[in-house]
Design a protein around this motif. Sequence first.
Motif, mmCIF file in Angstrom:
data_model
loop_
_atom_site.group_PDB
_atom_site.id
_atom_site.type_symbol
_atom_site.label_atom_id
_atom_site.label_comp_id
_atom_site.label_asym_id
_atom_site.label_seq_id
_atom_site.Cartn_x
_atom_site.Cartn_y
_atom_site.Cartn_z
ATOM 1 N N ALA A 30 0.722 -1.295 -0.082
ATOM 2 C CA ALA A 30 -0.155 0.187 -0.091
ATOM 3 C C ALA A 30 0.869 1.130 0.103
ATOM 4 O O ALA A 30 0.539 2.151 -0.793
ATOM 5 C CB ALA A 30 -0.908 -0.080 1.044
ATOM 6 N N VAL A 31 1.991 1.243 0.858
ATOM 7 C CA VAL A 31 2.945 2.472 0.706
ATOM 8 C C VAL A 31 3.430 2.586 -0.330
ATOM 9 O O VAL A 31 3.532 3.704 -0.952
ATOM 10 C CB VAL A 31 3.968 2.189 1.872
ATOM 11 C CG1 VAL A 31 4.912 3.445 1.716
ATOM 12 C CG2 VAL A 31 3.326 2.251 3.219
ATOM 13 N N GLU A 32 3.826 1.532 -1.118
ATOM 14 C CA GLU A 32 4.809 1.674 -2.516
ATOM 15 C C GLU A 32 3.594 2.318 -3.495
ATOM 16 O O GLU A 32 4.013 3.206 -4.265
ATOM 17 C CB GLU A 32 5.009 0.040 -3.040
ATOM 18 C CG GLU A 32 5.641 0.177 -4.251
ATOM 19 C CD GLU A 32 6.029 -1.184 -4.774
ATOM 20 O OE1 GLU A 32 7.399 -1.131 -5.458
ATOM 21 O OE2 GLU A 32 5.602 -2.195 -4.302
ATOM 22 N N ALA A 88 1.802 6.804 -6.897
ATOM 23 C CA ALA A 88 0.756 7.440 -7.467
ATOM 24 C C ALA A 88 1.033 9.010 -7.257
ATOM 25 O O ALA A 88 0.487 9.848 -7.841
ATOM 26 C CB ALA A 88 -0.413 7.072 -6.840
ATOM 27 N N ALA A 89 1.802 9.427 -6.015
ATOM 28 C CA ALA A 89 1.715 10.748 -5.600
ATOM 29 C C ALA A 89 3.045 11.513 -6.487
ATOM 30 O O ALA A 89 3.135 12.861 -6.131
ATOM 31 C CB ALA A 89 2.393 10.737 -4.239
ATOM 32 N N ILE A 90 3.830 10.547 -7.211
ATOM 33 C CA ILE A 90 4.852 11.449 -8.063
ATOM 34 C C ILE A 90 4.055 12.192 -9.063
ATOM 35 O O ILE A 90 3.263 11.515 -9.984
ATOM 36 C CB ILE A 90 5.622 10.486 -8.905
ATOM 37 C CG1 ILE A 90 6.560 9.581 -7.810
ATOM 38 C CG2 ILE A 90 6.429 11.163 -9.642
ATOM 39 C CD1 ILE A 90 7.450 8.384 -8.209
ATOM 40 N N SER A 91 4.330 13.430 -9.443
ATOM 41 C CA SER A 91 3.320 14.406 -9.890
ATOM 42 C C SER A 91 3.780 14.499 -11.602
ATOM 43 O O SER A 91 2.884 14.734 -12.301
ATOM 44 C CB SER A 91 3.549 15.705 -9.642
ATOM 45 O OG SER A 91 4.766 16.154 -9.890
ATOM 46 N N ARG A 94 2.652 10.141 -15.848
ATOM 47 C CA ARG A 94 2.349 9.233 -14.855
ATOM 48 C C ARG A 94 3.408 8.325 -14.509
ATOM 49 O O ARG A 94 4.230 7.870 -15.408
ATOM 50 C CB ARG A 94 1.078 8.160 -15.231
ATOM 51 C CG ARG A 94 -0.235 9.024 -15.350
ATOM 52 C CD ARG A 94 -0.981 9.338 -13.992
ATOM 53 N NE ARG A 94 -2.141 9.942 -14.455
ATOM 54 C CZ ARG A 94 -2.465 11.223 -14.411
ATOM 55 N NH1 ARG A 94 -1.453 12.040 -14.144
ATOM 56 N NH2 ARG A 94 -3.481 11.825 -14.735
ATOM 57 N N ALA A 95 3.433 7.961 -13.213
ATOM 58 C CA ALA A 95 4.489 6.914 -12.907
ATOM 59 C C ALA A 95 3.753 5.687 -12.213
ATOM 60 O O ALA A 95 2.864 5.986 -11.942
ATOM 61 C CB ALA A 95 5.496 7.480 -11.717
ATOM 62 N N TYR A 96 4.242 4.412 -12.787
ATOM 63 C CA TYR A 96 3.665 3.325 -12.245
ATOM 64 C C TYR A 96 4.603 2.396 -11.515
ATOM 65 O O TYR A 96 5.829 2.435 -11.435
ATOM 66 C CB TYR A 96 3.093 2.525 -13.609
ATOM 67 C CG TYR A 96 2.278 3.578 -14.398
ATOM 68 C CD1 TYR A 96 0.985 3.398 -14.135
ATOM 69 C CD2 TYR A 96 2.762 4.178 -15.428
ATOM 70 C CE1 TYR A 96 -0.069 4.344 -14.805
ATOM 71 C CE2 TYR A 96 1.900 4.935 -16.297
ATOM 72 C CZ TYR A 96 0.445 5.028 -15.775
ATOM 73 O OH TYR A 96 -0.249 5.603 -16.856
ATOM 74 N N PRO A 125 10.742 5.629 -9.513
ATOM 75 C CA PRO A 125 10.198 5.370 -10.730
ATOM 76 C C PRO A 125 10.214 6.291 -11.456
ATOM 77 O O PRO A 125 9.855 7.510 -11.218
ATOM 78 C CB PRO A 125 8.444 5.006 -9.974
ATOM 79 C CG PRO A 125 8.834 4.768 -8.570
ATOM 80 C CD PRO A 125 10.269 5.491 -8.188
ATOM 81 N N ALA A 126 10.232 6.087 -12.828
ATOM 82 C CA ALA A 126 10.394 7.033 -13.813
ATOM 83 C C ALA A 126 8.955 7.577 -14.474
ATOM 84 O O ALA A 126 8.161 6.747 -14.477
ATOM 85 C CB ALA A 126 11.288 6.271 -15.097
ATOM 86 N N CYS A 127 8.939 8.854 -14.766
ATOM 87 C CA CYS A 127 7.639 9.188 -15.268
ATOM 88 C C CYS A 127 7.398 8.808 -16.871
ATOM 89 O O CYS A 127 8.444 8.587 -17.325
ATOM 90 C CB CYS A 127 7.794 10.864 -15.218
ATOM 91 S SG CYS A 127 7.448 11.431 -13.690
#
Length: 461
Positions: free
Chosen positions: A49-51, A56-59, A65-67, A77-79
């Motif tokens: 859940a934290v991950e 998801a919070a990366i703008s 989007r980052a996944y 995580p790359a955009c």
Amino acid sequence: MGKTKRYCYGVCLRISIAVNILFSINLYVGGGGGVEISSPSLSWSEKAAVEAEEVAAISCSGHGRAYVDGLIFEGQPACECFQCYGGTDCSELSSECAADANSGDPVFLEPFWMQHATDSAVVISGWHRMSYHYADGTTTSKELENYIRKVHSVVGNAVTEGRYLVFGIGSTQLLSAAVYALSSGNSSSPSNVLASIPFYPMYKEQTMFFKSEDFQFEGDTNSWQSNNSTTNMDVVEFVTSPNNPDGDLKQSVLGGKTIHDHAYFWPHFTPIPAPADHDLMIFTLSKLTGHAGARFGWAIIKDKEVYEKVLEYILIADLGISRDTQLRVLKLLKVAVEGDGKPLFEFSYSKMRSRWDRLTNVFSKSTRFSIQKRHPLHCNFFNETRLPSPAYAWVKCEREEEDDCGAVLQAGKIIGRAGSKFGTSDRYTRLSLIKSQYDFELLIQRLTELVSLENGHSETM
């Protein structure tokens, strides 16, 4: 220095999310005002859940989007940037970018699912359904089947009572399975597969690709009918309603063995005048909820023998559909039927109606280009008479010398799908209206610029 900042940001974000999760657990499970809830505290799912929340919070500067399953860049995580944007954080805009309206990617529904993040999220344990089969020995989730029937009952777009359901990898696999099930099985006299122009290209492409001795693609239904008698010939007819690319509600021409492709028969694309009641109907999740990447579709079949042949095809090809996919689809459909479907379909219809209003306004100023006529129908779901809002604009170049409409649009920085792909003239081009809001805004901008050239001056949007 930049690397250190990104590292600190990542650590702080992890700590912040973890604290919020633990606070929520304490509030709702441990000490929420004297009301004791029997929900267990998070253990093995907490890290996942934290991950998920962290990624998801990366703008991505709001332009990407980052996944969780994406690439990693410098430990983070790359955009993945939207069209026309680039750079590590998607902040670099290419102003000369073309509007890509070729794909039928239904990303226009992404904002709805972001608004319903809590109810639509899925956490899967490492030991979730490792078997080939469910407890009843089948490869089909009965609870998911129940929800598929429920969503059709809520929308009123298909009869499911007394019918069999088969799941497939999107509607694509089911289209091929249906041709197999309805074909003669006689290599000396193969079934003739037909579709009415303009038709969805996959009908032709799949039928020809598999090169079966039992069926062959014979092109346009109306042309074939004028040159042949169906009395002594075995025919399988694709009926696409609403049609891809023009959105028309179609009916069978030949009235024999038919595959009714109802991928777009949902209230955000067309009024629902009555439930579809055919022997073999195919639907897909991608055009219902927008989750094309889930690769999930289903067939509703009346005849048991046909059902068994479709199921046989699916089992031999793939041993059924991924259990993880079925779990995710179940979660999505539970959200889709909330409030009798009104939240999802009011949101999606509002989006499509707004896009068609703006598109129609642009084309109303043109004599060089035209789009398909739309006719109002009563929609039983919304209980009102309204215009369809198809997934695609079917654009025609009206000038006699412009017989390659795709090339004309491309010169105006608009990429569509050529009419010849749909069995008709390249004077037509299909433009997708179901991509992201940014994609649509760029499309409207490019169309406005192109139409304004007819009068020799530029117009603002």
